[in-house]
Enzyme design. Structure first.
Site, short mmCIF file in Angstrom:
data_model
loop_
_atom_site.label_atom_id
_atom_site.label_comp_id
_atom_site.label_asym_id
_atom_site.label_seq_id
_atom_site.Cartn_x
_atom_site.Cartn_y
_atom_site.Cartn_z
N THR A 6 0.83 -1.21 0.00
CA THR A 6 0.00 0.00 0.00
C THR A 6 0.87 1.26 0.00
O THR A 6 0.65 2.17 -0.81
CB THR A 6 -0.90 0.00 1.26
OG1 THR A 6 -1.64 -1.22 1.27
CG2 THR A 6 -1.86 1.18 1.27
N LYS A 96 5.94 1.19 13.00
CA LYS A 96 5.78 1.55 14.43
C LYS A 96 5.91 0.33 15.34
O LYS A 96 6.43 0.44 16.44
CB LYS A 96 4.42 2.24 14.65
CG LYS A 96 3.21 1.39 14.64
CD LYS A 96 2.35 1.28 13.41
CE LYS A 96 2.57 2.19 12.28
NZ LYS A 96 1.58 2.05 11.21
N GLU A 120 9.20 9.26 10.28
CA GLU A 120 8.04 10.16 10.30
C GLU A 120 6.73 9.41 10.04
O GLU A 120 5.70 9.72 10.64
CB GLU A 120 8.23 11.26 9.24
CG GLU A 120 7.14 12.32 9.24
CD GLU A 120 7.06 13.03 10.58
OE1 GLU A 120 8.00 13.74 10.93
OE2 GLU A 120 6.04 12.86 11.29
N VAL A 123 4.17 7.31 12.90
CA VAL A 123 3.10 7.82 13.76
C VAL A 123 2.23 8.79 12.96
O VAL A 123 2.72 9.78 12.43
CB VAL A 123 3.66 8.57 14.99
CG1 VAL A 123 2.51 9.02 15.90
CG2 VAL A 123 4.64 7.70 15.76
N GLY A 125 0.77 8.73 10.05
CA GLY A 125 0.86 8.83 8.59
C GLY A 125 1.46 10.14 8.10
O GLY A 125 2.64 10.43 8.35
N GLU A 181 -8.65 -4.12 8.85
CA GLU A 181 -8.22 -5.41 8.32
C GLU A 181 -9.33 -6.44 8.56
O GLU A 181 -10.22 -6.23 9.39
CB GLU A 181 -6.97 -5.89 9.07
CG GLU A 181 -5.81 -4.93 9.06
CD GLU A 181 -5.05 -4.95 7.75
OE1 GLU A 181 -5.03 -6.01 7.11
OE2 GLU A 181 -4.50 -3.90 7.38
N ASP A 192 -1.97 -0.99 17.92
CA ASP A 192 -1.34 -0.05 16.97
C ASP A 192 -1.16 1.32 17.65
O ASP A 192 -0.10 1.93 17.57
CB ASP A 192 -2.23 0.06 15.72
CG ASP A 192 -1.74 1.11 14.75
OD1 ASP A 192 -0.75 0.84 14.05
OD2 ASP A 192 -2.34 2.20 14.69
N LYS A 196 2.36 3.56 18.78
CA LYS A 196 2.55 4.99 18.45
C LYS A 196 2.71 5.82 19.73
O LYS A 196 3.50 6.76 19.78
CB LYS A 196 1.38 5.48 17.60
CG LYS A 196 1.33 4.82 16.23
CD LYS A 196 0.01 5.05 15.54
CE LYS A 196 -0.05 4.37 14.18
NZ LYS A 196 -1.39 4.34 13.60
N GLY A 295 -3.12 5.38 4.71
CA GLY A 295 -3.37 5.44 3.27
C GLY A 295 -2.05 5.54 2.52
O GLY A 295 -1.07 6.08 3.04
P1 NDP Z 1 1.56 -3.99 2.86
O1 NDP Z 1 1.17 -5.24 3.56
O2 NDP Z 1 0.61 -3.38 1.91
O3 NDP Z 1 2.93 -4.25 2.06
C1 NDP Z 1 3.98 -5.00 2.63
C2 NDP Z 1 5.04 -5.22 1.55
O4 NDP Z 1 6.11 -5.92 2.17
C3 NDP Z 1 4.57 -6.05 0.37
O5 NDP Z 1 5.05 -5.51 -0.82
C4 NDP Z 1 5.20 -7.42 0.63
O6 NDP Z 1 5.54 -8.13 -0.55
C5 NDP Z 1 6.47 -7.03 1.32
N1 NDP Z 1 6.96 -8.12 2.17
C6 NDP Z 1 6.31 -8.82 3.10
N2 NDP Z 1 7.11 -9.75 3.65
C7 NDP Z 1 8.30 -9.62 3.01
C8 NDP Z 1 9.52 -10.29 3.11
N3 NDP Z 1 9.69 -11.31 3.96
N4 NDP Z 1 10.55 -9.89 2.32
C9 NDP Z 1 10.40 -8.88 1.45
N5 NDP Z 1 9.24 -8.19 1.30
C10 NDP Z 1 8.22 -8.58 2.07
O7 NDP Z 1 1.99 -2.96 4.01
P2 NDP Z 1 1.75 -1.37 4.04
O8 NDP Z 1 2.30 -0.76 2.83
O9 NDP Z 1 0.35 -1.09 4.42
O10 NDP Z 1 2.63 -0.97 5.33
C11 NDP Z 1 4.03 -0.91 5.27
C12 NDP Z 1 4.55 -0.27 6.56
O11 NDP Z 1 4.06 1.05 6.67
C13 NDP Z 1 4.12 -0.98 7.85
O12 NDP Z 1 5.16 -0.92 8.78
C14 NDP Z 1 2.93 -0.18 8.31
O13 NDP Z 1 2.73 -0.24 9.71
C15 NDP Z 1 3.36 1.21 7.90
N6 NDP Z 1 2.27 2.15 7.74
C16 NDP Z 1 1.24 1.82 6.91
C17 NDP Z 1 0.18 2.70 6.75
C18 NDP Z 1 -0.94 2.39 5.82
O14 NDP Z 1 -1.85 3.22 5.69
N7 NDP Z 1 -0.95 1.25 5.13
C19 NDP Z 1 0.14 3.97 7.50
C20 NDP Z 1 1.30 4.22 8.29
C21 NDP Z 1 2.32 3.34 8.41
P3 NDP Z 1 4.42 -8.67 -1.58
O15 NDP Z 1 3.89 -7.42 -2.25
O16 NDP Z 1 5.15 -9.54 -2.51
O17 NDP Z 1 3.39 -9.37 -0.75
N1 HSE Z 2 -4.25 0.90 10.93
C1 HSE Z 2 -3.76 2.20 11.23
C2 HSE Z 2 -4.93 3.13 11.46
C3 HSE Z 2 -2.91 2.79 10.13
O1 HSE Z 2 -6.08 2.75 11.34
O2 HSE Z 2 -4.68 4.29 11.78
C4 HSE Z 2 -1.51 2.32 10.20
O3 HSE Z 2 -0.88 2.75 11.35
#
Ligand code: NDP
Ligand code: HSE
Length: 420
Positions: A6, A96, A120, A123, A125, A181, A192, A196, A295
């Site tokens: 994402t 986080k 950054e 916490v 986003g 989720e 979560d 933070k 997001g």
């Molecule tokens: P996703 O689950 O969408 O993406 C995770 C990615 O990591 C995927 O591309 C996945 O690969 C890859 N991955 C998983 N396991 C492995 C591995 N063993 N080796 C290499 N790559 C791997 O996560 P998000 O983008 O939602 O979140 C990423 C980070 O950002 C997290 O720490 C989250 O807490 C943080 N975050 C997310 C927010 C959000 O809105 N989504 C907001 C703020 C922070 P593949 O694509 O092949 O499955």
């Molecule tokens: N799942 C979190 C939220 C986003 O709803 O704010 C990632 O930290």
């Protein structure tokens, strides 16, 4: 880059679309040399250069100046981030969970490797609260941090408050809209937000705070009826991360819990899935940081701000701020943590029962601020009691005393009160 989900896929898009601007701001061209993912053959957004995909994350880390970790979770993220930092590469992460559980190890590796660690996006986003605490407020003394740092739970509570949805209906809607989720427990049980809270408290109070230091109550027990009653008394219920300095006890308290807030409090106006953090500082006074806490694109904005800062330091010299833990304040237990509660009980509607309840408060040294009794038709009065500020421990003993009192039929709810 490690991870292209994402957030990662949006970072890749923006790195490409804004390459010229980012180059001008960083002082050098940012070259994306590889993207480690779990499944290199899986479907990707059209702008992701497939030739950069690899499943050899460790090999990629070994040849990068800046490692952007957007995998999430503890392993393999922890091992890869430690490897990067120890070899002197800058790490930018939004993880986080990793920071709150292994912060000291990560900062230690950064110090050993002479590397920088930026987070950054970890916490709230897009909301620049890490920068705000770590840099903008470096010359001030923070007294308290109160935050809505989980958008999913704020969306759920907001739907319950404004549209009268039950908790289950609101969770289902949050899942339908992609906020929650399939297993919503990390959000609704407060984990979560606790991660933070630990990060915010560490920054605000120059002290190491881990997720294990943060007592957590999630929102599963909040009912639509409680939300409606809160509204009747001019309040809202929000899931808050609260970190406070207690000067007398020379320590800090950090917690995550649902709390009643007056409708006039700035955090009460935070609707839907938005995040906001209020910081109360000695000289600056009250500051509020507000915006999108999750997001792909909003979080990518925060990641890229760190990437630009990291690249700027590579080009022009200098470092990110080091971990600041000089204050080493203890995290206080319930005997020293200040709190106020609203307690709702079902009570035998008979002479002397309210006096018995007041006695339990008095015996535990807790002062009552207000009492409201609803008319009862079945011989059981519903009483709502709000306390003055007391200690967490005295309030817990009071609730235990109420539960043991035979004339108290039921302790219906115990809710923290904040912001007055
Ligand atoms: P996703 O689950 O969408 O993406 C995770 C990615 O990591 C995927 O591309 C996945 O690969 C890859 N991955 C998983 N396991 C492995 C591995 N063993 N080796 C290499 N790559 C791997 O996560 P998000 O983008 O939602 O979140 C990423 C980070 O950002 C997290 O720490 C989250 O807490 C943080 N975050 C997310 C927010 C959000 O809105 N989504 C907001 C703020 C922070 P593949 O694509 O092949 O499955
Ligand atoms: N799942 C979190 C939220 C986003 O709803 O704010 C990632 O930290």
């Amino acid at each position: 880059m490690l991870g292209c989900g994402t957030v990662g896929s949006q970072v890749v898009r923006l790195l490409g679309e804004h390459a010229a601007d980012l180059q001008a701001r960083a002082g050098a061209r940012l070259e994306l040399v590889g993207i480690a993912v779990r499944d290199t053959a899986g479907e990707r957004a059209p702008w992701v250069p497939r030739e950069l995909l690899t499943d050899d994350a460790a090999g990629l880390v070994a040849r990068a100046d800046v490692v952007v970790e957007l995998v999430g979770g503890i392993e393999p993220a922890r091992t890869l981030v430690l490897q990067a930092l120890e070899s002197g590469a800058t790490v930018v992460t939004g993880n986080k969970a990793l920071l709150a559980a292994h912060g000291p190890a990560l900062h230690g590796a950064a110090a050993r490797g002479g590397a920088d660690l930026y987070y950054e996006a970890a916490v709230a986003g897009a909301v620049p609260v890490v920068y705000g605490l770590r840099e903008s407020l470096a010359g001030d003394n923070v007294n308290a941090v109160l935050g809505i740092v989980n958008g999913t739970t704020n969306f759920i509570l907001d739907e319950m408050a404004t549209n009268g949805l039950s908790f289950d209906q609101a969770v289902a809607l949050a899942q339908e809209l992609g906020y929650a989720e399939a297993d919503p427990s990390a959000d609704v049980d407060g984990h979560d937000a606790a991660a933070k809270a630990a990060i915010l408290a560490s920054l605000a109070f120059h002290t190491r705070v881990s997720i294990d230091d943060v007592p957590v109550t999630g929102i599963r027990d909040v009912t639509a009826e409680q939300m409606a009653q809160a509204a009747e008394s001019g309040h809202v219920i929000k899931l808050l991360a609260v970190a406070r300095l207690n000067r007398d006890a020379r320590g800090i308290s950090v917690r995550v819990h649902p709390a009643l807030l007056p409708a006039t409090h700035p955090l009460a106006a935070v609707r839907g899935a938005f995040n906001a953090v209020v910081v109360e500082a000695e000289s600056a006074g009250r500051l509020m940081f507000y915006g999108q806490g999750a997001g792909g694109a909003p979080t990518a904005s925060a990641v890229l701000s760190d990437v630009v800062a990291a690249a700027g330091h590579k080009v022009h010299g200098g470092h990110a701020p080091r971990e600041s833990t000089y204050a080493q304040l203890p995290v206080l237990g319930p005997e020293s943590t200040a709190a106020r509660t609203q307690v709702q009980i079902g009570l035998a509607d008979e002479p002397g029962t309210l006096a018995a309840v007041a006695g339990i408060y008095g015996d535990n040294g807790v002062s009552i601020e207000s009492v409201h009794q609803q008319r009862s038709d079945d011989g059981v009065a519903r009483i709502t009691i709000i306390s003055h500020v007391s200690t967490e421990a005295a309030l817990e003993r009071t609730v235990a005393g109420l539960a043991e009192e035979p004339r108290v039929h039921e302790v219906i709810s115990v809710t923290r009160v904040e912001g007055e």
